[in-house]
Design a protein around this motif. Structure first.
Motif, PDB file in Angstrom:
ATOM      1  N   THR A  46      54.617  53.371 -75.920  1.00 36.38           N
ATOM      2  CA  THR A  46      54.375  53.887 -77.176  1.00 36.38           C
ATOM      3  C   THR A  46      53.242  53.288 -77.628  1.00 36.38           C
ATOM      4  O   THR A  46      52.554  53.589 -78.772  1.00 36.38           O
ATOM      5  CB  THR A  46      55.509  54.059 -78.009  1.00 36.38           C
ATOM      6  OG1 THR A  46      55.707  52.731 -78.430  1.00 36.38           O
ATOM      7  CG2 THR A  46      56.500  54.614 -77.627  1.00 36.38           C
ATOM      8  N   LEU A  87      53.554  61.778 -75.136  1.00 32.01           N
ATOM      9  CA  LEU A  87      52.601  60.725 -75.356  1.00 32.01           C
ATOM     10  C   LEU A  87      52.717  59.611 -74.696  1.00 32.01           C
ATOM     11  O   LEU A  87      51.514  59.068 -74.336  1.00 32.01           O
ATOM     12  CB  LEU A  87      52.206  60.595 -77.000  1.00 32.01           C
ATOM     13  CG  LEU A  87      51.126  59.652 -77.293  1.00 32.01           C
ATOM     14  CD1 LEU A  87      49.672  60.767 -76.798  1.00 32.01           C
ATOM     15  CD2 LEU A  87      50.766  59.745 -78.622  1.00 32.01           C
ATOM     16  N   GLN A 120      56.329  61.271 -79.235  1.00 28.73           N
ATOM     17  CA  GLN A 120      55.600  59.862 -79.336  1.00 28.73           C
ATOM     18  C   GLN A 120      55.975  59.073 -77.994  1.00 28.73           C
ATOM     19  O   GLN A 120      55.312  58.356 -77.497  1.00 28.73           O
ATOM     20  CB  GLN A 120      56.039  59.156 -80.208  1.00 28.73           C
ATOM     21  CG  GLN A 120      55.582  59.674 -81.521  1.00 28.73           C
ATOM     22  CD  GLN A 120      53.993  59.706 -81.736  1.00 28.73           C
ATOM     23  OE1 GLN A 120      53.220  58.830 -81.119  1.00 28.73           O
ATOM     24  NE2 GLN A 120      53.533  61.111 -82.146  1.00 28.73           N
ATOM     25  N   ASN A 121      57.332  59.443 -77.424  1.00 28.85           N
ATOM     26  CA  ASN A 121      57.680  58.369 -76.278  1.00 28.85           C
ATOM     27  C   ASN A 121      57.713  59.148 -74.936  1.00 28.85           C
ATOM     28  O   ASN A 121      56.640  58.912 -74.382  1.00 28.85           O
ATOM     29  CB  ASN A 121      59.403  58.278 -76.643  1.00 28.85           C
ATOM     30  CG  ASN A 121      59.564  57.105 -75.633  1.00 28.85           C
ATOM     31  OD1 ASN A 121      59.775  57.137 -74.431  1.00 28.85           O
ATOM     32  ND2 ASN A 121      60.065  55.808 -76.351  1.00 28.85           N
ATOM     33  N   ASP A 126      59.831  64.079 -83.427  1.00 27.33           N
ATOM     34  CA  ASP A 126      58.708  63.287 -82.980  1.00 27.33           C
ATOM     35  C   ASP A 126      59.142  62.191 -82.096  1.00 27.33           C
ATOM     36  O   ASP A 126      58.260  61.885 -81.291  1.00 27.33           O
ATOM     37  CB  ASP A 126      58.212  62.810 -84.310  1.00 27.33           C
ATOM     38  CG  ASP A 126      56.714  62.180 -84.067  1.00 27.33           C
ATOM     39  OD1 ASP A 126      55.917  62.913 -83.440  1.00 27.33           O
ATOM     40  OD2 ASP A 126      56.436  61.029 -84.523  1.00 27.33           O
TER      41      ASP A 126
END
Length: 202
Positions: free
Chosen positions: A41, A91, A87-88, A83
């Motif tokens: 991240t 992304l 995010q993890n 999210d």
């Protein structure tokens, strides 16, 4: 080949390590284990991983078997919870691809990990379904743009036999697949010629 596996201590990562390690030089990375430490991240952590892993020369392949998701009913889910997967697992793996492409040899490959929930949704699994489908779409799009003959693919397994005790109740009627068989799909991605593909393992 020199292959970097991010997430090599997990169930899938361990199976991929065992299988590819018979044929290639394998480097390992993880948040708390492996030859290198990385937080997927964090951009700087990922940059540092690739600088260290390629210090003795470029890599032939990058394999990612990492990523956290949020499971919970959509009626109670918050944007912040949704999210987590973005995010993890999403992304984070995209970040590995974006930075990792620059330390690969010409013709090298990137292999990411999605999962069956992109096409077989379950209750409380909307975050996983969205993230896994997005990873498949990212690979199709990125394959068109990658230079130097670089390739990118996604592995999308069903629930693992080794994980049925923990997750089987959430996936009623789904048959598990051994991690060792899933590892064969990673071999196809690393050693084969396809790009932009999702390899389904069921």
């Amino acid at each position: 080949m020199k292959v970097l596996i991010v997430g090599a201590s997990g169930v899938i990562g361990s199976a991929v390590h065992a299988h590819l390690g018979k044929r290639h030089e394998v480097l390992t990375a993880g948040r708390n284990s492996g030859q290198f430490r990385v937080d997927i991240t964090d951009d700087e952590s990922v940059r540092r991983l690739f600088a260290e892993a390629s210090a003795n020369g470029p890599l032939d392949a990058i394999v990612s078997t990492v990523g956290n998701l949020h499971f919970g009913p959509i009626t109670d889910m918050t944007a912040a919870q949704f999210d987590i997967g973005l995010q993890n697992k999403l992304l984070g793996q995209v970040r590995l691809a974006l930075h990792g492409q620059h330390v690969l040899k010409d013709g090298g490959s990137i292999t990411l990990t999605a999962g069956i929930l992109s096409r077989e949704p379950i209750r409380a699994g909307a975050n996983a379904s969205a993230v896994n489908a997005a990873l498949e779409g990212f690979a199709r799009g990125a394959a068109i743009d990658l230079p130097r003959g670089l390739r990118i693919n996604v592995i999308s397994p069903t629930v693992l036999t080794e994980s049925l005790a923990d997750y089987g109740d959430f996936m009623p009627g789904m048959e598990g697949v051994p991690a060792a068989r899933v590892a064969l799909a990673y071999q196809r991605s690393v050693e084969g010629g396809q790009t932009g593909r999702t390899y389904f393992v069921e």
